[in-house]
Design an enzyme around this catalytic site. Structure first.
Site, PDB file in Angstrom:
ATOM      1  N   ALA A 110      45.189  43.026  -7.706  1.00 14.40           N
ATOM      2  CA  ALA A 110      44.260  42.773  -6.792  1.00 14.40           C
ATOM      3  C   ALA A 110      42.879  43.537  -7.124  1.00 14.40           C
ATOM      4  O   ALA A 110      42.894  44.559  -7.927  1.00 14.40           O
ATOM      5  CB  ALA A 110      44.684  44.087  -5.610  1.00 14.40           C
ATOM      6  N   ASN A 167      38.342  42.661  -7.577  1.00 12.58           N
ATOM      7  CA  ASN A 167      36.956  41.995  -7.303  1.00 12.58           C
ATOM      8  C   ASN A 167      36.950  40.694  -7.551  1.00 12.58           C
ATOM      9  O   ASN A 167      37.730  40.423  -8.684  1.00 12.58           O
ATOM     10  CB  ASN A 167      35.795  42.887  -8.097  1.00 12.58           C
ATOM     11  CG  ASN A 167      34.481  42.096  -7.658  1.00 12.58           C
ATOM     12  OD1 ASN A 167      34.197  41.109  -8.471  1.00 12.58           O
ATOM     13  ND2 ASN A 167      33.824  42.633  -6.592  1.00 12.58           N
ATOM     14  N   LEU A 207      36.895  42.525   0.456  1.00 12.60           N
ATOM     15  CA  LEU A 207      37.320  43.491  -0.648  1.00 12.60           C
ATOM     16  C   LEU A 207      36.819  44.665  -0.335  1.00 12.60           C
ATOM     17  O   LEU A 207      35.893  44.983   0.216  1.00 12.60           O
ATOM     18  CB  LEU A 207      36.940  42.777  -2.078  1.00 12.60           C
ATOM     19  CG  LEU A 207      37.593  41.520  -2.046  1.00 12.60           C
ATOM     20  CD1 LEU A 207      36.981  40.830  -3.275  1.00 12.60           C
ATOM     21  CD2 LEU A 207      39.307  41.240  -2.069  1.00 12.60           C
ATOM     22  N   ALA A 208      37.222  45.753  -1.101  1.00  9.32           N
ATOM     23  CA  ALA A 208      36.737  47.121  -1.061  1.00  9.32           C
ATOM     24  C   ALA A 208      35.217  47.168  -1.358  1.00  9.32           C
ATOM     25  O   ALA A 208      34.471  48.050  -1.002  1.00  9.32           O
ATOM     26  CB  ALA A 208      37.687  47.874  -1.792  1.00  9.32           C
ATOM     27  N   CYS A 209      34.884  46.167  -2.460  1.00 10.79           N
ATOM     28  CA  CYS A 209      33.453  46.211  -2.738  1.00 10.79           C
ATOM     29  C   CYS A 209      32.598  45.613  -1.681  1.00 10.79           C
ATOM     30  O   CYS A 209      31.244  45.826  -1.872  1.00 10.79           O
ATOM     31  CB  CYS A 209      33.287  45.308  -4.031  1.00 10.79           C
ATOM     32  SG  CYS A 209      33.691  43.854  -3.841  1.00 10.79           S
TER      33      CYS A 209
END
Length: 77
Positions: free
Chosen positions: A16, A18, A49-51
């Site tokens: 997982a 980016n 996504l976290a970003c």
């Protein structure tokens, strides 16, 4: 870690990251390398996504991961 892995046992990887990282040629080369050793790769999914981006690179839902583990252990999906 993979150098010490007992290849008589299943190995599942769920990368997982980016979207840009997943699209990088190195990621494809690394996935191909571990797959050639016998590892099963659970592909990332499209999601937020976290970003902050939305795209491929997300960890699949827990049920999908659990199903892959059950399948690798011969327990059915």
């Amino acid at each position: 870690m993979l150098r010490a892995w007992d290849w008589d046992k299943p190995l599942l990887l769920a990368p997982a990251m980016n979207t840009a990282m997943w699209a990088h040629p190195a990621a494809a080369a690394h996935v191909a390398a571990v797959s050639s050793f016998g590892a099963s790769v659970i592909d990332p999914v499209v999601k937020a996504l976290a970003c902050g981006d939305v795209g491929v690179g997300g960890l699949p839902p827990p049920a999908a991961l659990a199903g892959a583990v059950r399948g690798a252990l011969g327990l059915g999906r």
